[in-house]
Enzyme design. Structure first.
Site, mmCIF file in Angstrom:
data_model
loop_
_atom_site.group_PDB
_atom_site.id
_atom_site.type_symbol
_atom_site.label_atom_id
_atom_site.label_comp_id
_atom_site.label_asym_id
_atom_site.label_seq_id
_atom_site.Cartn_x
_atom_site.Cartn_y
_atom_site.Cartn_z
ATOM 1 N N HIS A 103 -16.697 9.836 -27.514
ATOM 2 C CA HIS A 103 -17.778 9.122 -28.187
ATOM 3 C C HIS A 103 -18.943 10.059 -28.503
ATOM 4 O O HIS A 103 -19.537 9.991 -29.575
ATOM 5 C CB HIS A 103 -18.275 7.970 -27.308
ATOM 6 C CG HIS A 103 -17.264 6.895 -27.089
ATOM 7 N ND1 HIS A 103 -17.294 5.688 -27.749
ATOM 8 C CD2 HIS A 103 -16.177 6.844 -26.278
ATOM 9 C CE1 HIS A 103 -16.278 4.941 -27.359
ATOM 10 N NE2 HIS A 103 -15.590 5.616 -26.459
ATOM 11 N N ASP A 158 -23.139 3.188 -30.867
ATOM 12 C CA ASP A 158 -21.699 3.239 -30.637
ATOM 13 C C ASP A 158 -21.119 1.827 -30.603
ATOM 14 O O ASP A 158 -21.799 0.868 -30.221
ATOM 15 C CB ASP A 158 -21.441 3.940 -29.305
ATOM 16 C CG ASP A 158 -19.984 4.250 -29.072
ATOM 17 O OD1 ASP A 158 -19.556 5.357 -29.439
ATOM 18 O OD2 ASP A 158 -19.263 3.393 -28.527
ATOM 19 N N ASN A 218 -10.717 12.256 -31.963
ATOM 20 C CA ASN A 218 -11.297 13.545 -32.338
ATOM 21 C C ASN A 218 -10.208 14.592 -32.524
ATOM 22 O O ASN A 218 -10.268 15.413 -33.452
ATOM 23 C CB ASN A 218 -12.301 14.019 -31.284
ATOM 24 C CG ASN A 218 -13.590 13.234 -31.317
ATOM 25 O OD1 ASN A 218 -13.973 12.696 -32.350
ATOM 26 N ND2 ASN A 218 -14.263 13.162 -30.184
#
Length: 471
Positions: free
Chosen positions: A24, A120, A364
Site C-alpha cells: 500500500h 487508501d 506492485n
C-alpha cells in the site's frame, strides 16, 4: 478548507493518506513524487506512527530524504487494544487501528491547508466522512488491480443478493468484467465475521461517495475491468475512475552500498536468470521453500532468489542452509544467488540478464514486471494474489497453474511441477514477445499524452478545483 483561490491558479495541495503494508505504501510514495514533480501539485504524505514494520520506516525515510518536495505529516495513532482480535493478521490489526483513529485527522488536515485528499481503499469508509467535515474532496488510490477494484465495488451487492442462502461465497460474476471463481476470492472473504471482511464490505459500500478513484493499472493490462469501471457497469453511481499506472518507482533513491546482487547479475548472460521473490509481507512454509529450492535446482537455470521465512518483522534467525535443505547452497553456488536481504526489485527486473519472474503476484510486482517486459510465473499465496494471477494470465504477461495450492489449502507444490513450469516459461518465445509488447504499452501509457498520463493530468485538475462530491 479549500478556498476560491485554489481554483484561480494556486497550486493544489494534495494530502495523501496511505494505510499499512509496503504493498500500500509504495504506490502512495510513487504517486506523491509524480504529482509533486510533474503535475504542479504540492503534496504531503501522512506517515502513521508507529509504523508496522522496519521496512516501512526505512522506505519512508529514504523517500523523504530523496524528495524533499514531498512534505511529511506525522499522525500518531490512538491507543488500540488488539486483544479484541487475538488471531488477526498484523496488517489487518493496523488497518483497524488506523480506521478507529481516522476521526482524529481533522486538526491535521486543517493545519496542513489541504485542497484535496487521496486515501487508501482500506480507510475509505472512515476518511470520507472526515473529508466532508473539512469540505474537501476525497479520492481513493486503489493499490491493487482494476479486477480487484471491481470485486470490491460489487461484493456488497453480491452479498446482499445471496444473503440467507447458506451457501457461502461462490463464483462472483462482476457486471462488465468477468467471473472471479470461488477459489480465487481472498481467503478472509469466505468468513462473513472476519475482521477483513467487515472492513472490505464497509469500504466497498463507501466507494460511491468518493470524488474519484485512482487505480495503479493501465488499459492494455486490464482492458475489460478498466472499461467496465469507467463506464459505470460495475456499480451504479460510481465516481470517475482514473487508470494511472504503472506508477513508476522514484529514480533517485539511495542504493544499498553493501548489495552484491547487481554485480552478480552483470556477470550472467542475457535472458538467462530466473528472479524469485514473494514480497515483503508473508513467509512461505519450510516444506514449500525446500520444494521450491529443489525445483529451481533441477530446472538447470540460473536464478536470483530472495528468501523470506518470517511474517513481518518477527525474528529471522534461521540460516539459509537450514531453510533450503542440506547442501543446496553448495550445489547451486555457480549458477544461483540466494539472499535474505532487500533488493531493488525494479532494478533487478530491468536488468538484461533477467528472463523470468517467479512471483506471488502482489500487485506492485505485477505492474513492475509489466513495465519491465519480464514474463511472470505466478505462484500466489494469499489475499488478492489469485485475482492478480488471473490478470497476468489473461493479459499474456505470464502463466499460472490455477490448480496449485495456496495458504490455507492442503498440500504443497512439488519440485517437479515447479521445475517443469520454469523450463517451459523460459523456453516460451511467444510469452516473451507478449511481455515485451506490454512493456511498450506501459511506457506509452505513462508518457506525455498517454492514457495514464492524461488521467493524472485530469486528477490534478480536479484537485485544483477543490470541489467536494457529496453523494
Amino acid at each position: 478548507m479549500p478556498s476560491s483561490g485554489d481554483a484561480a491558479g494556486r497550486r493544489p495541495h494534495v494530502v495523501l493518506i496511505p494505510s499499512a503494508g509496503m504493498g500500500h505504501l509504495v504506490p502512495f510514495g510513487r504517486l506523491a513524487v509524480a504529482l509533486s514533480s510533474g503535475h504542479g501539485c504540492d503534496v504531503s504524505l501522512v506517515t502513521v506512527l508507529p509504523t508496522v514494520s522496519t521496512a516501512e520506516s526505512k522506505h519512508l525515510d529514504a523517500l523523504f530524504d530523496a524528495f524533499p518536495a514531498v512534505r511529511r505529516l506525522d499522525f500518531e495513532l490512538a491507543p488500540f487494544d488488539a486483544s479484541e482480535f487475538p488471531s488477526a493478521d498484523p496488517f489487518f490489526l493496523r488497518f483497524e487501528a488506523m480506521r478507529r483513529s481516522a476521526p482524529l485527522l481533522g486538526p491535521l488536515l486543517t493545519g496542513a491547508g489541504a485542497s484535496a485528499l487521496a486515501t487508501d481503499i482500506a480507510l475509505t469508509s472512515v476518511v470520507i466522512p472526515v473529508a466532508k467535515e473539512q469540505g474537501l474532496p476525497c479520492h481513493i488510490l486503489f493499490t491493487a488491480s482494476a479486477a480487484m477494484l471491481s470485486l470490491c465495488a460489487y461484493f456488497p451487492t453480491y452479498l446482499d443478493a445471496n444473503a440467507g442462502d447458506g451457501g457461502g461465497v461462490g463464483d462472483v460474476d462482476i457486471p462488465g468484467v468477468y467471473r472471479i471463481p470461488k477459489a480465487s476470492i481472498p481467503q478472509a472473504l469466505h468468513d462473513p465475521n472476519h475482521l477483513f471482511t467487515r472492513q472490505f464490505v464497509a469500504n466497498g459500500r463507501s466507494l460511491t461517495s468518493a470524488a474519484g478513484i485512482l487505480v495503479n493499472t493501465f488499459d492494455a493490462l486490464e482492458p475489460e475491468a478498466v472499461a467496465a469501471l469507467q463506464q459505470g457497469k460495475v456499480a451504479s453511481g460510481f465516481p470517475p475512475v482514473f487508470a494511472v499506472g504503472p506508477l513508476l518507482p522514484a529514480s533517485n533513491q539511495a542504493k544499498d552500498p553493501q548489495a552484491n546482487y547487481m554485480e552478480w547479475l552483470d556477470a550472467q548472460p542475457a535472458r538467462s536468470v530466473v528472479y524469485v521473490s514473494f514480497g515483503s509481507r508473508k513467509a512461505i512454509s519450510g516444506e514449500q521453500l525446500r520444494e521450491l529450492a529443489a525445483g529451481l535446482e533441477t530446472s538447470g537455470h540460473r536464478f536470483l532468489w530472495v528468501v523470506k521465512s518470517t511474517v513481518v518483522d518477527r525474528d529471522d534467525a534461521a540460516e539459509l542452509g537450514e531453510l533450503l535443505g542440506e547442501g543446496f547452497l553448495k550445489r547451486v553456488e555457480k549458477r544461483g544467488l540466494v539472499t535474505k536481504a532487500w533488493v531493488d526489485q525494479e532494478e533487478v527486473l530491468k536488468h538484461e540478464s533477467v528472463a523470468l519472474f517467479v512471483s506471488h503476484c502482489g500487485w506492485n510486482s505485477v505492474t513492475e514486471a509489466a513495465a519491465s517486459g519480464v514474463p511472470v510465473l505466478a505462484l500466489p499465496r494469499f489475499g488478492d494474489q489469485r485475482v492478480n494471477s488471473g490478470v497476468v494470465a489473461r493479459a499474456g504477461l505470464g502463466v499460472w497453474a490455477d490448480t496449485w495450492s495456496w495458504e490455507g489449502e492442503a498440500g504443497v507444490i512439488g519440485a517437479e511441477e515447479i521445475s517443469e513450469k520454469v523450463k517451459a516459461a523460459m523456453a516460451d518465445e511467444a510469452l516473451r514477445r507478449k511481455a515485451a509488447s506490454l512493456a511498450k504499452a506501459a511506457a506509452k501509457a505513462v508518457a506525455g499524452g498517454g492514457s495514464s498520463h492524461r488521467c493524472l493530468v485530469e486528477f490534478a485538475r480536479l484537485c485544483q478545483g477543490g470541489t467536494c462530491r457529496t453523494n
